[in-house]
Design an enzyme around this catalytic site. Structure first.
Site, PDB file in Angstrom:
ATOM      1  N   GLY A  57     -11.649  11.497 -19.655  1.00  0.00           N
ATOM      2  CA  GLY A  57     -11.028  11.248 -20.956  1.00  0.00           C
ATOM      3  C   GLY A  57     -11.325  12.352 -21.952  1.00  0.00           C
ATOM      4  N   SER A  96      -8.383  14.836 -23.101  1.00  0.00           N
ATOM      5  CA  SER A  96      -7.205  15.165 -23.917  1.00  0.00           C
ATOM      6  C   SER A  96      -6.805  14.034 -24.855  1.00  0.00           C
ATOM      7  CB  SER A  96      -6.015  15.472 -23.015  1.00  0.00           C
ATOM      8  OG  SER A  96      -6.357  16.445 -22.079  1.00  0.00           O
ATOM      9  N   SER A 100      -5.758  11.012 -15.934  1.00  0.00           N
ATOM     10  CA  SER A 100      -5.317  10.842 -14.546  1.00  0.00           C
ATOM     11  C   SER A 100      -5.988   9.626 -13.922  1.00  0.00           C
ATOM     12  CB  SER A 100      -5.667  12.074 -13.696  1.00  0.00           C
ATOM     13  OG  SER A 100      -4.905  13.163 -14.097  1.00  0.00           O
ATOM     14  N   GLU A 111     -13.498  22.947 -12.645  1.00  0.00           N
ATOM     15  CA  GLU A 111     -12.155  22.388 -12.421  1.00  0.00           C
ATOM     16  C   GLU A 111     -11.172  23.517 -12.111  1.00  0.00           C
ATOM     17  OE1 GLU A 111     -10.684  20.028 -15.676  1.00  0.00           O
ATOM     18  OE2 GLU A 111      -8.900  19.409 -14.595  1.00  0.00           O
ATOM     19  N   GLU A 136      -0.635  29.446 -20.483  1.00  0.00           N
ATOM     20  CA  GLU A 136      -0.658  30.418 -21.582  1.00  0.00           C
ATOM     21  C   GLU A 136      -2.075  30.545 -22.139  1.00  0.00           C
ATOM     22  OE1 GLU A 136       1.345  27.842 -21.349  1.00  0.00           O
ATOM     23  OE2 GLU A 136       3.316  28.743 -21.019  1.00  0.00           O
TER      24      GLU A 136
END
Ligand SMILES: Cc1cc2nc3c(=O)[nH]c(=O)nc-3n(C[C@H](O)[C@H](O)[C@H](O)COP(=O)(O)OP(=O)(O)OC[C@H]3O[C@@H](n4cnc5c(N)ncnc54)[C@H](O)[C@@H]3O)c2cc1C
Length: 400
Positions: A128, A130, A162, A245, A387
């Site tokens: 948890g 974002s 997710s 990650e 980006e």
């Protein structure tokens, strides 16, 4: 550092491969190969347990916490063989992301409490981080945790979590001090997903399934001892976690499995009376992407083996993330191209498992390819948008 597979490595590979052939039932392999997101949860929990019993559920952890003591090369071979054999992919939030944070930053009590159930696959985790308004700019997060006696009271919203709907526990970044520099006011809290005040809303994605969800936190009372490290240390833990990650998100073993699948599709699907694999334009594209996967594999091995480099590990991890996600997209496009019109047929989970047996023209190589293609539109975003990774590379590797 050693960047080649020697005779002992090859013997190790054979041992793993024999174990997989012996252990994996055909129906599990078939479900895994359909490319559904999320994959079958029961298969993953079962497979986690099988690997745990063999001592192999977390090859990359130090041996003292239940890892295997294998070299990075052997860990890579193991993952490679698992993917090639069609083994379910284990949930990575606990094993890949949180586990290393716990054994690196947590107290002895927290290690004893959380690590064994992660290894056994008994407790699944959600990440948890974002929030609306805090994705790439994660330090802007606003979910607050205010101390009230022995509990933190948490309020806010997380999104893109997710598999939050299939998780027993979550590790959340929360703001514990709004008065200091924004990074210094962040902490990491463990929450039981069944705590009153936590509401989970699955989010259906373009491929028709809901592998992510929104998590609403409304006066959630979390025991004070669930904080990892001291208050305000969450940003360091998050940076450590995100570097791990990004390295694993290059997804090399999956890329090799995809290449095999594309070859299988292109050998069976016909164009102008000949298998597509014999079309020189298609064969050229396949060879090109195959070379790119192999090149990226060597870059991943260099990072895993901690090979000397002029560039910091965070910059290298970002390079792997960018290239790995671009290649995943290319591979999924090639699979769909080889399938041609058949890629447009029904591909959703319910259809794949209920209708497939009734339709003999629909071989095992067809379902899931389009679901994978659609889902993977997001892989240049999750784990850190492309980006933003490029900005990190520019700054850390080139001092721009
Ligand atoms: C399928 C999926 C699964 C996910 N799973 C999880 C999970 O389990 N847990 C979790 O915490 N999060 C998860 N995420 C969230 C993911 O980490 C974020 O989506 C990601 O960090 C981007 O944040 P954002 O969506 O807020 O986009 P934004 O940050 O708003 O970015 C939008 C666009 O602007 C660009 N942009 C933003 N800032 C800059 C900049 N400085 N320079 C150049 N361009 C910029 C981005 O690259 C992007 O193209 C998941 C996301 C997806 C799609």
């Amino acid at each position: 550092m050693k960047l080649r597979f020697d005779r002992e490595d090859e013997i190790f590979r054979e041992e793993i491969s024999a174990f997989l052939t012996e252990t994996l039932p055909a129906d599990v392999v078939r479900r895994t190969r359909t490319g559904m997101h999320p994959p079958n949860e029961e298969d993953r929990r079962w497979w986690n347990r099988v690997l745990y019993e063999r001592g192999w559920s977390a090859p990359h952890w130090p041996a003292e916490y239940g890892g295997t003591g294998w070299s990075p090369i052997r860990q890579h071979i193991f993952e490679h063989e698992c993917r090639a054999a069609g083994a379910p992919e284990l949930r990575w939030q606990g094993l890949r992301l949180l586990g290393p944070v716990i054994y690196t930053f947590a107290s002895a009590e927290q290690k004893a409490r959380y690590l064994p159930p992660i290894l056994k696959g008994e407790e699944m985790w959600a990440q948890g981080f974002s929030e609306p308004g805090a994705g790439s700019d994660l330090a802007a997060l606003r979910t607050s945790a205010v101390l009230d006696g022995d509990h933190y009271v948490v309020n806010g919203q997380k999104m893109w979590t997710s598999e939050g709907q299939y998780s027993e526990l979550g590790f959340f970044l929360v703001r514990t001090d709004p008065t200091v520099k924004i990074q210094q006011g962040i902490s990491m809290l463990v929450m039981d997903m069944a705590t009153p005040g936590i509401t989970v809303w699955p989010t259906t994605m373009i491929h028709g399934d809901a592998p992510v969800c929104e998590v609403f936190l409304d006066n959630v009372r979390v025991p004070r001892e669930n904080m990892i490290g001291p208050p305000g240390s969450g940003w360091n833990q998050a940076k450590f976690l995100l570097a791990n990650e990004r390295t694993s998100s290059a997804e090399i073993p999956k890329a090799f499995a995809d290449l095999r699948r594309i070859r299988a599709i292109a050998s069976r699907e016909m164009k102008g009376g000949r298998p597509i694999i014999e079309d020189p334009r298609f064969a050229f594209k396949l060879a090109e992407v195959e070379l790119e996967v192999e090149a990226l594999e060597w870059s991943v091995l260099r990072v895993l083996c901690d090979a000397p480099s002029r560039h910091p590990v965070a910059a290298r991890a970002s390079v792997l993330k960018v290239r790995g996600s671009e290649l995943q997209q290319k591979l999924s496009e090639l699979a769909a191209e080889a399938l041609g019109q058949r890629a447009l047929r029904e591909y959703r989970r319910d259809n794949v498992f209920t209708r497939l047996p009734e339709d003999p023209s629909w071989g095992d190589h067809v379902p899931g390819a389009t679901a994978d293609l659609l889902y993977l539109r997001a892989c240049t975003i999750f784990g850190g948008a492309k980006e933003v990774q490029k900005n990190i590379i520019a700054k850390l590797a080139f001092g721009l």
